[in-house]
Enzyme design. Structure first.
Site, PDB file in Angstrom:
ATOM      1  N   TYR A   1       0.853  -1.189   0.000  1.00 38.41           N
ATOM      2  CA  TYR A   1       0.000   0.000   0.000  1.00 38.41           C
ATOM      3  C   TYR A   1       0.887   1.236   0.000  1.00 38.41           C
ATOM      4  O   TYR A   1       1.845   1.320   0.766  1.00 38.41           O
ATOM      5  CB  TYR A   1      -0.885   0.003   1.249  1.00 38.41           C
ATOM      6  CG  TYR A   1      -1.749   1.240   1.403  1.00 38.41           C
ATOM      7  CD1 TYR A   1      -2.772   1.518   0.494  1.00 38.41           C
ATOM      8  CD2 TYR A   1      -1.538   2.122   2.453  1.00 38.41           C
ATOM      9  CE1 TYR A   1      -3.563   2.653   0.649  1.00 38.41           C
ATOM     10  CE2 TYR A   1      -2.333   3.256   2.610  1.00 38.41           C
ATOM     11  CZ  TYR A   1      -3.338   3.519   1.701  1.00 38.41           C
ATOM     12  OH  TYR A   1      -4.118   4.639   1.854  1.00 38.41           O
TER      13      TYR A   1
ATOM     14  N   ASP B   1       9.290   2.839  -0.079  1.00 37.02           N
ATOM     15  CA  ASP B   1       8.226   3.500   0.664  1.00 37.02           C
ATOM     16  C   ASP B   1       8.355   3.062   2.121  1.00 37.02           C
ATOM     17  O   ASP B   1       7.928   1.972   2.497  1.00 37.02           O
ATOM     18  CB  ASP B   1       6.852   3.130   0.094  1.00 37.02           C
ATOM     19  CG  ASP B   1       5.731   3.845   0.836  1.00 37.02           C
ATOM     20  OD1 ASP B   1       6.014   4.546   1.827  1.00 37.02           O
ATOM     21  OD2 ASP B   1       4.563   3.686   0.422  1.00 37.02           O
TER      22      ASP B   1
ATOM     23  N   LYS C   1       4.045   8.864   9.044  1.00 29.15           N
ATOM     24  CA  LYS C   1       3.800   8.245  10.359  1.00 29.15           C
ATOM     25  C   LYS C   1       4.786   8.715  11.438  1.00 29.15           C
ATOM     26  O   LYS C   1       4.681   9.845  11.894  1.00 29.15           O
ATOM     27  CB  LYS C   1       3.728   6.727  10.199  1.00 29.15           C
ATOM     28  CG  LYS C   1       2.591   6.370   9.214  1.00 29.15           C
ATOM     29  CD  LYS C   1       2.124   4.951   9.200  1.00 29.15           C
ATOM     30  CE  LYS C   1       0.842   4.837   8.395  1.00 29.15           C
ATOM     31  NZ  LYS C   1       0.941   4.176   7.112  1.00 29.15           N
TER      32      LYS C   1
HETATM   33  C1  LIG Z   1       0.352   4.758   5.767  1.00 29.02           C
HETATM   34  C2  LIG Z   1       1.116   4.533   4.513  1.00 29.02           C
HETATM   35  C3  LIG Z   1       1.003   5.376   3.397  1.00 29.02           C
HETATM   36  C4  LIG Z   1       0.013   6.504   3.366  1.00 29.02           C
HETATM   37  O1  LIG Z   1       0.310   7.486   4.290  1.00 29.02           O
HETATM   38  P1  LIG Z   1      -0.878   8.520   4.699  1.00 29.02           P
HETATM   39  O2  LIG Z   1      -0.204   9.445   5.665  1.00 29.02           O
HETATM   40  O3  LIG Z   1      -1.965   7.685   5.280  1.00 29.02           O
HETATM   41  O4  LIG Z   1      -1.287   9.202   3.450  1.00 29.02           O
HETATM   42  C5  LIG Z   1       1.812   5.142   2.316  1.00 29.02           C
HETATM   43  N1  LIG Z   1       2.678   4.132   2.300  1.00 29.02           N
HETATM   44  C6  LIG Z   1       2.828   3.296   3.332  1.00 29.02           C
HETATM   45  C7  LIG Z   1       3.839   2.196   3.276  1.00 29.02           C
HETATM   46  C8  LIG Z   1       2.034   3.458   4.468  1.00 29.02           C
HETATM   47  O5  LIG Z   1       2.163   2.602   5.491  1.00 29.02           O
END
Ligand SMILES: *Cc1c(COP(=O)(O)O)cnc(C)c1O
Length: 436
Positions: free
Chosen positions: A145, A244, A272
């Protein structure tokens, strides 16, 4: 402030004015059923519901709170900053301090740009990759994701090798076929499949993007060899490698997965933990790539609240404190002890449940034929219905897990050994009652 002391009533009202009653889908309890609990307060590893019931929190807002809710040192800095300024829309020293802290510790982040969410960070990194390479396609992995970026809400399902242009489909309505077609999807944990798909599209591939520790569809720990294969193919083909690390960055260690694996991505995205509980995202990497971003280069990207002082200082304090405490190692050990203990309790009760873990992340899942679940096809058939029962049994008994069997759990500084031991005993007991 007055509001109802009844979650059901609040949810019914919410349903009338926001889609599904929530501002982010998983909060709605759709995958576990029932009415979501409304919380009014949080502290450390505890949540307080509007009804006045306390819960031990393993969701931790889905990852940002590595020090727990309202850590006193972070709170002090937040209060101080709120009294100085909320937002300038102009230059300030707070983002510089956080940026220098990061670039001095993560050598492959030579330059960076702050944004307000992980989604924005990923979206911007892709734009840079396309601009740098003059290519249009991006390869991602099934089960990873990357936020709600249009082009990445796509996975081609199992029949990848046969994917025909024009048949790529998005997981979301509202994503055009043209955009979906820019995304190529490969399976995790499969070098041969990856190489075949990569080679089919090599000349068009701007970037390969991966969560080096996939943690948004269960916890799917990848083999180092697989990730190194990806790195090698990208390098020889002039395709950029984007890690990511929105979930793994500053969560599994100071330098994230890239540091643990000794892999240098061209670009990396954070979110995060980097904001310590406030809306902060970040993308960064090679200086030649980042210099493509406006105003030094032709890639436009901007944000009214970008590098907001409160988020910048909360993030910096969180990271400084984690570093000073040696938190990453400590949390890894605590989480491993907790997860291994829970797994052995499950086994003693004859429950077919496992607890995958990495750093301070864990995932309770149905036992399957492989020792470590690394890709979607390896999930136990009855994973979801069994998780649902465990979730509700835990909730009833004051343990709040993320409300989906595909979300992971987080341990933070506030989860002491004693608290974890007690949680282990409770979860093991209620799972046994719920599943037998
Ligand atoms: C949470 C997450 C996102 C999205 O971040 P948001 O702050 O919710 O937009 C993208 N990539 C990864 C790996 C994530 O865990």
């Amino acid at each position: 402030m007055t509001f109802s002391k009844n979650s059901k009533e609040l949810f019914d009202r919410s349903l009338k004015i926001t889609p599904g009653g929530v501002h982010s889908p998983v909060r709605a309890f759709r995958s576990v059923g029932g009415t979501p609990v409304f919380f009014k307060e949080a502290r450390g590893c505890e949540l307080l519901s509007v009804e006045g019931k306390t819960y031990l929190d393993f969701c931790q807002s889905f990852g940002p709170l590595i020090l727990g809710h309202r850590d006193p040192d972070v709170a002090a800095v937040v209060h101080e900053t709120v009294d100085l300024a909320w937002t300038f829309g102009a230059c300030e020293p707070y983002s510089l301090e956080l940026a220098e802290w990061i670039t001095s510790r993560v050598p492959w982040v030579e330059k960076l740009r702050f944004v307000s969410s992980g989604t924005e960070a990923v979206m911007s990194a892709l734009r840079v990759a396309r601009a740098a390479t003059g290519r249009s396609k991006v390869l991602k992995f099934d089960g990873c994701y990357h936020g709600h970026v249009d082009s990445l809400l796509v996975k081609a399902g199992s029949g990848l090798a046969d994917a025909v242009p024009g048949q790529a489909a998005s997981d979301s309505a509202g994503v055009s076929a043209a955009v979906a077609n820019e995304t190529i999807v490969a399976s995790l944990d499969d070098e041969i499949g990856f190489e075949r798909i990569f080679n089919q599209h090599a000349k068009d591939l701007a970037a390969v993007i991966i969560e080096p520790l996939p943690a948004n569809y269960g916890l799917l720990i990848q083999r180092g060899l697989f990730l190194r294969k990806i790195e090698a193919l990208c390098k020889t083909n002039g395709t950029l490698l984007i890690f990511d690390e929105v979930i793994s960055g500053f969560r599994v260690g100071l330098q994230g997965m890239a540091g643990l694996l000794c892999i240098r991505p061209d670009l990396v995205t954070y979110g995060k933990v980097i904001g310590g509980g406030f809306p902060v995202g970040c993308y960064g990497g090679r200086h030649d790539l980042m210099d493509l971003v406006a105003p030094s280069g032709p890639v436009y990207q901007a944000g009214t609240l970008s590098a907001n002082p409160v988020g910048m200082r909360a993030g910096l304090k969180t990271l400084q404190k984690a570093e000073a405490m040696g938190l990453w190692k400590d949390l890894g050990e605590r989480t491993n002890e907790f997860a291994a203990g829970l797994e052995s309790d499950f086994a003693d009760s004859g429950l077919r449940l496992k607890v995958a873990r990495f750093g301070s992340i864990f995932w309770v899942h149905g036992e399957t034929s492989v020792p470590i679940v690394r890709r979607l096809s390896q999930f136990a058939d009855d994973h979801a219905p069994r998780f649902k029962k465990v979730f509700h049994a835990c909730l009833e008994n004051g343990v709040y897990l993320a409300p989906s069997g595909y979300e992971v759990g987080f341990v933070g500084a506030a989860h002491t050994k004693e608290i974890l031991l007690k949680a282990r005993t409770t979860i093991a007991r209620v799972a046994r009652e719920a599943l037998s």
